[in-house]
Scaffold this motif. Structure first.
Motif, PDB file in Angstrom:
ATOM      1  N   ALA A 229       0.827  -1.208   0.000  1.00 50.53           N
ATOM      2  CA  ALA A 229       0.000   0.000   0.000  1.00 50.53           C
ATOM      3  C   ALA A 229       0.862   1.259   0.000  1.00 50.53           C
ATOM      4  O   ALA A 229       0.657   2.170  -0.826  1.00 50.53           O
ATOM      5  CB  ALA A 229      -0.924  -0.015   1.213  1.00 50.53           C
ATOM      6  N   GLU A 230       1.832   1.311   0.908  1.00 46.43           N
ATOM      7  CA  GLU A 230       2.690   2.497   0.989  1.00 46.43           C
ATOM      8  C   GLU A 230       3.516   2.677  -0.274  1.00 46.43           C
ATOM      9  O   GLU A 230       3.637   3.786  -0.805  1.00 46.43           O
ATOM     10  CB  GLU A 230       3.605   2.399   2.203  1.00 46.43           C
ATOM     11  N   GLY A 231       4.080   1.590  -0.755  1.00 54.84           N
ATOM     12  CA  GLY A 231       4.918   1.682  -1.947  1.00 54.84           C
ATOM     13  C   GLY A 231       4.148   2.044  -3.197  1.00 54.84           C
ATOM     14  O   GLY A 231       4.711   2.595  -4.150  1.00 54.84           O
ATOM     15  N   SER A 232       2.859   1.755  -3.201  1.00 53.39           N
ATOM     16  CA  SER A 232       2.014   2.035  -4.368  1.00 53.39           C
ATOM     17  C   SER A 232       1.174   3.295  -4.183  1.00 53.39           C
ATOM     18  O   SER A 232       0.356   3.630  -5.051  1.00 53.39           O
ATOM     19  CB  SER A 232       1.080   0.841  -4.623  1.00 53.39           C
ATOM     20  N   ASN A 233       1.347   3.980  -3.038  1.00 55.60           N
ATOM     21  CA  ASN A 233       0.576   5.190  -2.718  1.00 55.60           C
ATOM     22  C   ASN A 233      -0.927   4.925  -2.750  1.00 55.60           C
ATOM     23  O   ASN A 233      -1.705   5.709  -3.310  1.00 55.60           O
ATOM     24  CB  ASN A 233       0.948   6.330  -3.673  1.00 55.60           C
ATOM     25  N   LEU A 234      -1.333   3.825  -2.140  1.00 59.66           N
ATOM     26  CA  LEU A 234      -2.740   3.433  -2.106  1.00 59.66           C
ATOM     27  C   LEU A 234      -3.105   2.955  -0.704  1.00 59.66           C
ATOM     28  O   LEU A 234      -2.252   2.844   0.174  1.00 59.66           O
ATOM     29  CB  LEU A 234      -3.001   2.314  -3.119  1.00 59.66           C
ATOM     30  N   GLY A 300      -9.177  -8.772  -0.086  1.00 57.18           N
ATOM     31  CA  GLY A 300      -9.307  -7.322  -0.015  1.00 57.18           C
ATOM     32  C   GLY A 300      -9.105  -6.646  -1.345  1.00 57.18           C
ATOM     33  O   GLY A 300      -9.124  -7.288  -2.403  1.00 57.18           O
ATOM     34  N   THR A 301      -8.878  -5.332  -1.271  1.00 56.33           N
ATOM     35  CA  THR A 301      -8.719  -4.549  -2.485  1.00 56.33           C
ATOM     36  C   THR A 301      -7.824  -3.348  -2.212  1.00 56.33           C
ATOM     37  O   THR A 301      -7.688  -2.904  -1.063  1.00 56.33           O
ATOM     38  CB  THR A 301     -10.087  -4.080  -3.010  1.00 56.33           C
ATOM     39  N   LEU A 302      -7.197  -2.823  -3.261  1.00 52.86           N
ATOM     40  CA  LEU A 302      -6.430  -1.588  -3.184  1.00 52.86           C
ATOM     41  C   LEU A 302      -7.290  -0.437  -3.693  1.00 52.86           C
ATOM     42  O   LEU A 302      -7.903  -0.537  -4.765  1.00 52.86           O
ATOM     43  CB  LEU A 302      -5.153  -1.687  -4.025  1.00 52.86           C
ATOM     44  N   THR A 303      -7.359   0.640  -2.915  1.00 53.30           N
ATOM     45  CA  THR A 303      -8.179   1.793  -3.280  1.00 53.30           C
ATOM     46  C   THR A 303      -7.385   3.076  -3.071  1.00 53.30           C
ATOM     47  O   THR A 303      -6.269   3.061  -2.545  1.00 53.30           O
ATOM     48  CB  THR A 303      -9.457   1.864  -2.420  1.00 53.30           C
ATOM     49  N   GLN A 304      -7.979   4.199  -3.430  1.00 52.76           N
ATOM     50  CA  GLN A 304      -7.370   5.486  -3.117  1.00 52.76           C
ATOM     51  C   GLN A 304      -7.325   5.665  -1.608  1.00 52.76           C
ATOM     52  O   GLN A 304      -8.208   5.214  -0.887  1.00 52.76           O
ATOM     53  CB  GLN A 304      -8.173   6.621  -3.753  1.00 52.76           C
ATOM     54  N   GLY A 305      -6.279   6.320  -1.128  1.00 52.76           N
ATOM     55  CA  GLY A 305      -6.158   6.563   0.298  1.00 52.76           C
ATOM     56  C   GLY A 305      -4.790   6.164   0.819  1.00 52.76           C
ATOM     57  O   GLY A 305      -3.858   5.953   0.039  1.00 52.76           O
ATOM     58  N   LYS A 306      -4.694   6.035   2.137  1.00 57.56           N
ATOM     59  CA  LYS A 306      -3.431   5.690   2.777  1.00 57.56           C
ATOM     60  C   LYS A 306      -3.639   4.590   3.802  1.00 57.56           C
ATOM     61  O   LYS A 306      -4.735   4.361   4.293  1.00 57.56           O
ATOM     62  CB  LYS A 306      -2.825   6.921   3.457  1.00 57.56           C
ATOM     63  N   ASN A 307      -2.528   3.914   4.121  1.00 51.15           N
ATOM     64  CA  ASN A 307      -2.488   2.918   5.188  1.00 51.15           C
ATOM     65  C   ASN A 307      -3.265   1.648   4.836  1.00 51.15           C
ATOM     66  O   ASN A 307      -3.755   1.491   3.720  1.00 51.15           O
ATOM     67  CB  ASN A 307      -2.990   3.509   6.502  1.00 51.15           C
ATOM     68  N   THR A 308      -3.382   0.776   5.822  1.00 52.64           N
ATOM     69  CA  THR A 308      -4.076  -0.501   5.653  1.00 52.64           C
ATOM     70  C   THR A 308      -5.175  -0.600   6.701  1.00 52.64           C
ATOM     71  O   THR A 308      -4.935  -0.342   7.886  1.00 52.64           O
ATOM     72  CB  THR A 308      -3.089  -1.670   5.808  1.00 52.64           C
ATOM     73  N   LEU A 309      -6.368  -0.981   6.269  1.00 52.99           N
ATOM     74  CA  LEU A 309      -7.511  -1.101   7.160  1.00 52.99           C
ATOM     75  C   LEU A 309      -7.952  -2.552   7.241  1.00 52.99           C
ATOM     76  O   LEU A 309      -8.020  -3.244   6.228  1.00 52.99           O
ATOM     77  CB  LEU A 309      -8.684  -0.249   6.663  1.00 52.99           C
ATOM     78  N   LEU A 310      -8.273  -3.004   8.446  1.00 52.05           N
ATOM     79  CA  LEU A 310      -8.890  -4.309   8.667  1.00 52.05           C
ATOM     80  C   LEU A 310     -10.368  -4.053   8.926  1.00 52.05           C
ATOM     81  O   LEU A 310     -10.716  -3.322   9.858  1.00 52.05           O
ATOM     82  CB  LEU A 310      -8.246  -5.012   9.859  1.00 52.05           C
ATOM     83  N   LEU A 311     -11.242  -4.642   8.106  1.00 53.10           N
ATOM     84  CA  LEU A 311     -12.665  -4.338   8.141  1.00 53.10           C
ATOM     85  C   LEU A 311     -13.488  -5.539   8.577  1.00 53.10           C
ATOM     86  O   LEU A 311     -13.181  -6.681   8.214  1.00 53.10           O
ATOM     87  CB  LEU A 311     -13.136  -3.865   6.762  1.00 53.10           C
ATOM     88  N   ASP A 312     -14.558  -5.278   9.334  1.00 49.59           N
ATOM     89  CA  ASP A 312     -15.456  -6.363   9.727  1.00 49.59           C
ATOM     90  C   ASP A 312     -16.513  -6.593   8.656  1.00 49.59           C
ATOM     91  O   ASP A 312     -16.475  -5.963   7.586  1.00 49.59           O
ATOM     92  CB  ASP A 312     -16.088  -6.081  11.095  1.00 49.59           C
ATOM     93  N   LYS A 313     -17.478  -7.483   8.920  1.00 50.61           N
ATOM     94  CA  LYS A 313     -18.477  -7.844   7.916  1.00 50.61           C
ATOM     95  C   LYS A 313     -19.394  -6.685   7.560  1.00 50.61           C
ATOM     96  O   LYS A 313     -20.066  -6.712   6.518  1.00 50.61           O
ATOM     97  CB  LYS A 313     -19.296  -9.032   8.400  1.00 50.61           C
ATOM     98  N   ASN A 314     -19.439  -5.643   8.409  1.00 46.88           N
ATOM     99  CA  ASN A 314     -20.240  -4.452   8.135  1.00 46.88           C
ATOM    100  C   ASN A 314     -19.404  -3.332   7.528  1.00 46.88           C
ATOM    101  O   ASN A 314     -19.861  -2.184   7.464  1.00 46.88           O
ATOM    102  CB  ASN A 314     -20.906  -3.965   9.426  1.00 46.88           C
TER     103      ASN A 314
END
Length: 328
Positions: A229-234, A300-314
């Motif tokens: 994510a950091e290396g790809s600016n995503l 998961g997926t790569l999107t616009q933004g920064k850092n890495t998020l861990l998401l629940d089912k909601n």
């Protein structure tokens, strides 16, 4: 130690070079590596220290196999075919020649499995912990390899195998948790002691142009995908419900699923391949998974933004205190 350095080399290490003639049976100061005009050489190195990367009570064969396999996992993450390795071991006074014999048997077993042979190294004594440094050589098509920093917005994030088993195995050895059964305990401890580098998968991902971005999960799933994510600016968005867990892992954490998902996401030492690919590659990935008999999960997926998020089912963020292992 009841043998001299040269006795150890002649008795235990020289036989490991038998299928690599340019090592000359370890009789010279160095080995040769024949260059292939259409391929590039890949080099990686890992150091394992007693008490940090393995226990003194671990079987010598398992320590040997882990030492080699963590390097092979780095090659797999580059899409490289293994070729040879050098080995440097710093022994302390309690290491016996029987231990060395068992250690080299472990190496011999994995050399046959992965087609990778000892080509040189060094043996020394130390007043400190047993230390094993291994440098592995592989090859890829000329000027072509998988990278860490080439993710593209919209890429799917995939991972091979199951995640969290090694971290759970370590906790079992440290008596911090209990397994549901003896079979579960044995499975998880084995996953900690003997990783499964995904060599065939890494080679196929590169040579079939399925992806261009990959790395292996060593420091922790979230920590490692954050390199991408950091290396790809995503931003990397990881769906916790999609993280693949073994039955042994699920059974062990059945009464504490939140604790389990945190451990799986951050524990590390999985040595599975984590990669990103365009959504139009999904059918190729599914076919490859079936062909190699290696489970591959979209997590998961790569999107616009920064850092890495861990998401629940909601789709809500799960707070994570520590994303993975830190070396210092």
């Amino acid at each position: 130690m009841d043998k001299t350095e040269f006795d150890l080399i002649k008795s235990y290490f020289a036989p490991l070079t038998s299928k690599y003639p340019e090592a000359y049976g370890l009789s010279n100061d160095a080995a040769l590596i024949t260059e292939e005009p259409s391929r590039s050489t890949v080099v990686t190195m890992d150091t394992l220290v007693e008490g940090i990367h393995f226990f003194s009570t671990d079987p010598a064969e398992d320590i040997a196999r882990k030492s080699l396999r963590v390097n092979l996992s780095d090659l797999a993450a580059m899409g490289a075919k293994p070729k040879g390795y050098t080995l440097s071991i710093s022994y302390h006074s309690s290491v016996s020649s029987d231990w060395v014999e068992a250690f080299t048997k472990g190496l011999a077993t994995d050399q046959e499995i992965f087609g990778c042979h000892l080509i040189g190294g060094d043996t020394v004594s130390t007043p400190g912990p047993l230390t094993i440094a291994l440098t592995c050589f592989g090859s890829v098509p000329r000027n072509k390899c998988l990278h860490r920093t080439t993710g593209i917005e919209g890429d799917d994030i995939w991972v091979s195998g199951t995640i969290g088993d090694s971290a759970a195995g370590l906790k079992l050895l440290k008596k911090e948790i209990k397994a549901e059964s003896s079979n579960d305990e044995a499975f998880l401890i084995d996953r900690y002691r003997i990783p499964h580098p995904r060599t065939s998968l890494g080679i196929a991902l590169l040579e079939r142009d399925i992806c261009q971005t990959a790395l292996d999960v060593s420091d922790g799933l979230l920590a490692d995908i954050n390199h991408v994510a950091e290396g790809s600016n995503l931003q990397a968005r990881i769906f916790s419900s999609n993280i693949p867990l073994s039955k042994a892992f699920r059974d062990t954490f059945q009464t504490a699923p939140d604790e389990g998902i945190q451990l799986a996401a951050t524990g590390g030492d999985d040595y599975e391949i984590l990669f990103t690919a365009h959504p139009n590659k999904i059918h190729q990935i599914i076919e490859l998974s079936e062909e190699l008999s290696i489970p591959i999960s979209r997590i998961g997926t790569l999107t616009q933004g920064k850092n890495t998020l861990l998401l629940d089912k909601n789709n809500k963020e799960i707070p994570v205190i520590k994303s993975g292992w830190k070396h210092f």
